[in-house]
Design an enzyme around this catalytic site. Structure first.
Site, PDB file in Angstrom:
ATOM      1  N   HIS A   1       9.104  52.064 -17.338  1.00 37.83           N
ATOM      2  CA  HIS A   1       9.595  53.144 -18.167  1.00 37.83           C
ATOM      3  C   HIS A   1       8.612  54.253 -18.433  1.00 37.83           C
ATOM      4  O   HIS A   1       8.466  55.171 -18.599  1.00 37.83           O
ATOM      5  CB  HIS A   1      10.366  52.461 -19.373  1.00 37.83           C
ATOM      6  CG  HIS A   1      10.615  53.229 -20.367  1.00 37.83           C
ATOM      7  ND1 HIS A   1      10.085  53.721 -21.441  1.00 37.83           N
ATOM      8  CD2 HIS A   1      11.967  54.130 -20.313  1.00 37.83           C
ATOM      9  CE1 HIS A   1      11.035  54.580 -21.953  1.00 37.83           C
ATOM     10  NE2 HIS A   1      11.959  54.832 -21.309  1.00 37.83           N
TER      11      HIS A   1
ATOM     12  N   CYS B   1      10.675  80.952 -32.808  1.00 36.28           N
ATOM     13  CA  CYS B   1       9.085  80.384 -32.771  1.00 36.28           C
ATOM     14  C   CYS B   1       9.025  79.025 -33.205  1.00 36.28           C
ATOM     15  O   CYS B   1       7.971  78.341 -33.565  1.00 36.28           O
ATOM     16  CB  CYS B   1       8.361  81.361 -33.613  1.00 36.28           C
ATOM     17  SG  CYS B   1       8.784  81.510 -35.396  1.00 36.28           S
TER      18      CYS B   1
HETATM   19  C1  PEP Z   1       9.825  76.875 -38.306  1.00 39.15           C
HETATM   20  O1  PEP Z   1      10.412  76.440 -39.329  1.00 39.15           O
HETATM   21  O2  PEP Z   1      10.487  76.769 -37.020  1.00 39.15           O
HETATM   22  C2  PEP Z   1       8.402  77.248 -38.135  1.00 39.15           C
HETATM   23  C3  PEP Z   1       8.127  77.741 -36.992  1.00 39.15           C
HETATM   24  O3  PEP Z   1       7.663  77.316 -39.002  1.00 39.15           O
HETATM   25  P1  PEP Z   1       7.070  75.836 -39.664  1.00 39.15           P
HETATM   26  O4  PEP Z   1       7.251  74.840 -38.759  1.00 39.15           O
HETATM   27  O5  PEP Z   1       5.551  76.164 -39.781  1.00 39.15           O
HETATM   28  O6  PEP Z   1       7.780  75.462 -40.782  1.00 39.15           O
END
Ligand code: PEP
Ligand code: MG
Length: 844
Positions: free
Chosen positions: A418, A794
């Site tokens: 695994h 992001c």
């Molecule tokens: C998020 O909240 O998705 C982000 C990219 O910011 P952090 O992870 O810094 O809170």
């Protein structure tokens, strides 16, 4: 009425398809069409094999009739995809007393007896599943048949039809077994996947002239470089050459004897066959062959086995030679394969203090602190600490901890345990089967007899390429990313239709992102810049300031540091977009938590400990992730954002003066209301005007909003009126949509996934149904208010192929992920856009 199950002789024109007869049968037909010396072969379809499993056999006399009297036969499995497995090959069906006597005349008694015994053993153990013990050690056919008769109370069958029927039934039933089913389903096979079988006339591999069997391939399995490798064993059958230590080489070799010495023409013929297959089957194949008295037979060919690196090299070389298109090369590589090429390695010549050794189960090297449980691995990763998960063996409950770790070490297991399978999938270094390790899960210690005891938190280095476990940290070298990898990335760039940026907080991150050829930085988390010890003190002075003048003085000292950071980032990115997120975390994260730290801070600030203590207490919040952070700080302590904006603009002027013009993108975190954006925007615009008039320089910038709260997604229309872009921060957006703490969910996530409450951890795999719906709403409302609005994601999810598919469908401009995820993201994006075109790819 049920018809008799049928079979098909493999000829150039026979009606055979991978989807009805399996991959091996189809491949053999292609070899026949290439006029290669393939022995006579019959294919049994999935339907026929299903009928056999249900007790209905084809007409055995006519099946055997295809081969003529006295032929010895082999049976091999032929599933639709080779990695779905299948029962093992059975050789020499048709060995009887009469056949053994006949072979003794032509090949000698010893050779005939050896073949007969080996068949009786294989028939008893592999076909009838009798106990193997009775057939161990040297044996004559008479003894082997006696053993058979004792166990079965029947004489050993003396006709080919009966033997073949048993073989076919046994293989058909093995495919239906639970273990076989689970194993192939783990490889992606559907529940009703069928098995085909091929019955082939044996080319014996024994004889007075040059005789034997071997396996040859023309690309190195580790690098994919053109190279003839393989083994050959005289007077042998099947793939025996691969398991014998004294097997000969194919080409002349200083290490030992070779096929080329005894049969140079055969080697030339094999190389010609390899070239022909590469050209016409459009793949690097591994050939299984037999020589009988100098006569070559090609029994089988399969995709040659390969590492991830070889996979890329082979696909790129095929495309460069015009055998496949670039799009096909891109489509052939599963995106996560690239992780294997991206990993660090222990530097050459580095002194190795080897604690112990195990099986090198997944490549790459990593240094980290020892942890003994998946939960601790998650907790450490949440604090940004590199850790190595050490377990006796892993199980599916450990998955999230394995994601969080830098590497995995297990005491038990092998290449397919695994831990090994999962680590390879994740691109993590892994060593399994380190049997000298003594783990004490309760005391949380690890040792090897004669060496010191290691505790949780001690640092080790794991080399998954050699299997070494090294004491302490060692220098690691970055992977080589040129050659085929670079070409593949160029082709992916040309094929993809969505931007790929990187999340990069430091110049090192940005430089790495540039090496992977990103379209910009999509998230620079500026708070990381303040954790440097020299800056932390100034930051703390700012936090402790009693009045605006003192705060301004501290910020004035931070300004040049921030400006220098941004100049460096802009210069590395050479005019590509850089999205800088303004300060996000709660201020108390910058303050010490323990007594010593508080005393040191009191000394540094020349304040009584009690004052420091009470200030820290005044900043404490019940729920800091939902408290005074992000834009809320920007609104209530505006000087911080003003300082950052000034640093960004001054850096813009400086960097634009030296190179390509910079257009910074400033991003406001944790917004939930339009008014927040208005207030921050007004201040930033004032700072921009001030910097312009003071410097006499013009520049442009874009201001945007990070959508991390459900309300920001719902009110995206009015927020977009003041924003050039919206970027979905799916870490916080997931946290807030579920009302599920990012930092605490690990404790019960395994149970939740196991019970099917969530299909997957929503912090790992974007929740398209819920969070995704909010994103679609936000995107649609934002774009309606401002059609040119730039959209992106992001959060950690951004590099995952499923997220990229979602983002493309939603019309996002780009995804932004950590630099090491960029290659996977690029390839996934390219594959998605190629899939949308019509593929000239005849899947094989
Ligand atoms: C998020 O909240 O998705 C982000 C990219 O910011 P952090 O992870 O810094 O809170
Ligand atoms: Mg966030």
């Amino acid at each position: 009425m049920l018809t008799t199950p049928d079979f098909t002789e493999i000829t150039a024109t026979a009606k055979l398809r991978t989807s009805t007869h399996g991959n091996r049968a189809k491949c053999l037909q292609r070899l026949v069409r290439l006029e290669l010396p393939v022995p006579r072969t019959v294919a049994l379809s999935f339907d026929t094999v299903r009928a056999i499993a249900a007790g209905r056999l084809p007409d055995m006399q006519s099946l055997i009739g295809v081969f003529g009297p006295g032929a010895l036969l082999s049976v091999r499995s032929s599933s639709q995809m080779s990695d779905w497995g299948g029962p093992g090959t059975i050789l020499n069906i048709g060995m009887t007393d009469a056949k053994a006597a006949e072979l003794a005349m032509t090949h000698g008694r010893d050779a005939a007896d050896a073949l007969y015994v080996s068949f009786i053993r294989s028939y008893a153990v592999d076909v009838l599943r009798l106990d193997a013990d009775g057939y161990e050690g040297p044996m004559t056919p008479r003894l082997a048949k006696a053993e058979f008769e004792t166990e079965t109370e029947d004489p050993f069958p003396q006709n080919t039809a009966e033997q073949l029927a048993e073989v076919l039934k046994s293989m058909a039933r093995a495919w239906e077994g639970t273990t076989a089913r689970l194993l192939r389903q783990a490889q992606g096979a559907p529940v009703d996947a069928g098995l085909g079988l091929v019955v082939q006339e044996m080319a014996l591999g024994i004889g007075q002239g040059v005789s034997g069997s071997g396996v040859v391939q023309f690309a190195a399995p580790d690098t994919g470089a053109p190279q003839v490798t393989g083994r050959w064993l005289p007077q042998a059958q099947g793939r025996a050459a691969l398991s014998e230590s004294d097997a000969h080489y194919i080409l002349n070799d200083p290490r030992g004897r070779s096929l080329q010495e005894v049969a140079p023409d055969t080697v030339s013929a094999l190389c010609a066959a390899g070239r022909l297959m590469r050209d016409r089957l459009r793949e690097e194949m591994q050939i299984e062959f037999t020589l009988m008295n100098g006569q070559l037979s090609i029994l089988d060919a399969v995709r040659c086995p390969r590492s991830g690196r070889a996979e890329v090299a082979i696909a790129v070389a095929l495309a460069e030679d015009g055998i496949i298109t670039r799009d096909e090369a891109l489509m052939r590589i599963p995106p996560f394969t690239l992780n294997q090429l991206l990993h660090r390695q222990v530097g050459p010549g580095v002194a190795r203090d080897v604690l112990t050794r195990g099986i090198a189960a997944a490549p790459g090297a990593a240094t980290g602190k020892i942890v003994f449980s998946a939960a601790t691995a998650q907790a450490m990763a949440a604090q940004g600490e590199a850790c190595i998960l050490v377990r006796r063996e892993t199980s599916p409950e450990d998955i999230r901890g394995m994601h969080a770790a830098q590497a995995i070490l297990t005491e038990r297991g092998g290449m397919t345990s695994h831990a090994a399978v999962i680590a390879r999938g994740l691109g993590l270094p892994c060593v399994t089967g380190a049997i000298r390790l003594q783990l004490d899960g309760r005391k949380k210690t690890l040792t090897v007899p004669g060496r010191r005891i290691f505790h949780e938190g001690d640092v080790i280095t794991l080399d998954g390429s050699t299997g070494d476990i090294l004491v302490g940290p060692v220098p690691l070298v970055e992977p080589a990313l040129g050659g085929a990898f670079a070409s593949l990335m160029d082709w992916a760039d040309a094929a993809r239709d969505i931007g790929i940026r990187a999340n990069a907080d430091t110049p090192e991150d940005a430089a790495m992102a540039q090496r992977f050829g990103v379209d910009g930085i999509g998230l620079c988390r500026t708070e990381h810049m303040f954790f440097d010890p020299a800056r932390l003190t100034v930051m703390r002075e700012m936090i402790f300031a009693e009045n605006p003048a003192d705060r301004a003085a501290a910020l004035d000292r931070l300004l040049p540091m921030q400006r220098a950071d941004f100049i460096e980032l802009f210069q590395i990115m050479q005019g590509q977009p850089v999205t800088i997120r303004l300060f996000d975390p709660p201020l108390h994260e910058f303050l010490p938590g323990d007594r010593d730290g508080i005393r040191a801070l009191a000394e540094a600030l020349d304040l009584p400990v009690s004052r420091v203590q009470s200030r820290i207490e005044s900043l404490q919040e019940f729920n800091p992730m939902l408290g005074l952070r992000g834009v809320r700080l920007g609104v209530t302590v505006p000087e911080i954002y003003e300082m950052q904006a000034r640093a960004i603009f001054e850096a813009t002027i400086k960097a634009s003066g030296k190179g390509a013009p910079v257009v910074p993108e400033i991003m406001i975190p944790l917004v939930s209301a339009r008014r927040e954006v208005e207030l921050v925007k007004a201040r930033i615009d004032v700072i921009a005007a001030e910097v312009k008039s003071r410097s006499g320089q013009e520049f442009t910038y874009r201001l945007g909003v990070m959508v991390e709260t459900p309300r920001a997604a719902l009110r995206a229309g009015e927020i977009a009126e003041h924003s050039a872009f919206l970027s979905f921060g799916t870490n916080d957006l997931t946290q807030m949509t579920y009302g599920l703490s990012r930092d605490d969910a690990g404790r019960f996530m395994s149970a939740y996934v196991q019970l099917g409450v969530f299909p997957e951890d929503p912090f790992q795999q974007l929740d398209i149904d819920g969070v995704g719906e909010l994103m679609l709403l936000g995107a649609e409302r934002g774009r309606r208010a401002r059609p040119e609005l730039m959209l992106s994601i992001c959060g950690e999810h951004a590099g995952h192929p499923a997220t990229i598919a979602f983002s493309r469908r939603a019309g996002f401009d780009y995804v932004s992920c950590s630099p090491f995820r960029v290659p996977v993201a690029k390839l996934a994006a390219a594959q998605l856009s190629i899939q949308d075109k019509i593929l000239p790819y005849d899947a094989h």
